[in-house]
Design a protein around this motif. Sequence first.
Motif, PDB file in Angstrom:
ATOM      1  N   ASP A 175       0.804  -1.207  -0.048  1.00 10.90           N
ATOM      2  CA  ASP A 175      -0.089  -0.253  -0.041  1.00 10.90           C
ATOM      3  C   ASP A 175       1.140   1.013  -0.547  1.00 10.90           C
ATOM      4  O   ASP A 175       1.734   1.044   0.993  1.00 10.90           O
ATOM      5  CB  ASP A 175      -1.012   0.142   0.945  1.00 10.90           C
ATOM      6  N   THR A 176       1.058   2.263  -1.103  1.00 14.49           N
ATOM      7  CA  THR A 176       2.400   2.792  -1.258  1.00 14.49           C
ATOM      8  C   THR A 176       1.242   4.126  -0.647  1.00 14.49           C
ATOM      9  O   THR A 176       2.173   5.249  -0.220  1.00 14.49           O
ATOM     10  CB  THR A 176       2.353   3.371  -2.662  1.00 14.49           C
ATOM     11  N   HIS A 177       0.177   4.624  -0.309  1.00 14.66           N
ATOM     12  CA  HIS A 177      -0.471   5.346   0.296  1.00 14.66           C
ATOM     13  C   HIS A 177       0.470   5.183   2.471  1.00 14.66           C
ATOM     14  O   HIS A 177       0.394   6.539   2.644  1.00 14.66           O
ATOM     15  CB  HIS A 177      -1.888   5.466   0.233  1.00 14.66           C
ATOM     16  N   ALA A 178       0.220   4.011   2.942  1.00 13.91           N
ATOM     17  CA  ALA A 178       0.627   4.066   3.096  1.00 13.91           C
ATOM     18  C   ALA A 178       2.181   4.416   3.419  1.00 13.91           C
ATOM     19  O   ALA A 178       2.860   4.032   4.903  1.00 13.91           O
ATOM     20  CB  ALA A 178       0.206   2.952   4.617  1.00 13.91           C
ATOM     21  N   GLY A 179       3.145   4.115   3.112  1.00  8.64           N
ATOM     22  CA  GLY A 179       4.211   3.874   2.769  1.00  8.64           C
ATOM     23  C   GLY A 179       4.720   2.968   1.870  1.00  8.64           C
ATOM     24  O   GLY A 179       4.066   2.193   1.601  1.00  8.64           O
ATOM     25  N   PRO A 180       6.088   3.371   0.993  1.00  7.01           N
ATOM     26  CA  PRO A 180       6.496   2.521   0.147  1.00  7.01           C
ATOM     27  C   PRO A 180       6.921   1.122   0.526  1.00  7.01           C
ATOM     28  O   PRO A 180       6.388   0.317  -0.489  1.00  7.01           O
ATOM     29  CB  PRO A 180       7.442   3.599  -0.633  1.00  7.01           C
TER      30      PRO A 180
END
Length: 72
Positions: A55-60
């Motif tokens: 989940d790139t929204h929560a972190g790469p």
Amino acid sequence: MSTQVMTMKGSMAPGSNTLVMYAEMDEPSMGVYGRIVRMETAFDGPDRHVFSMYDTHAGPEHKVMEIEYVRK
């Protein structure tokens, strides 16, 4: 998990064993639309590969799931 249509785009670098793809997904229950996710499939040999989703929204590097496929 749910049923939805997801279009992924990506590539595998020459000489690499990992396919990297990106897609957008919606989470209506959370009111989130167009969330970018990264999916990687590592081909570790003819009898094993590992699929990971981030989940790139929560972190790469926020891994949300991993599935290991092994041929008997």
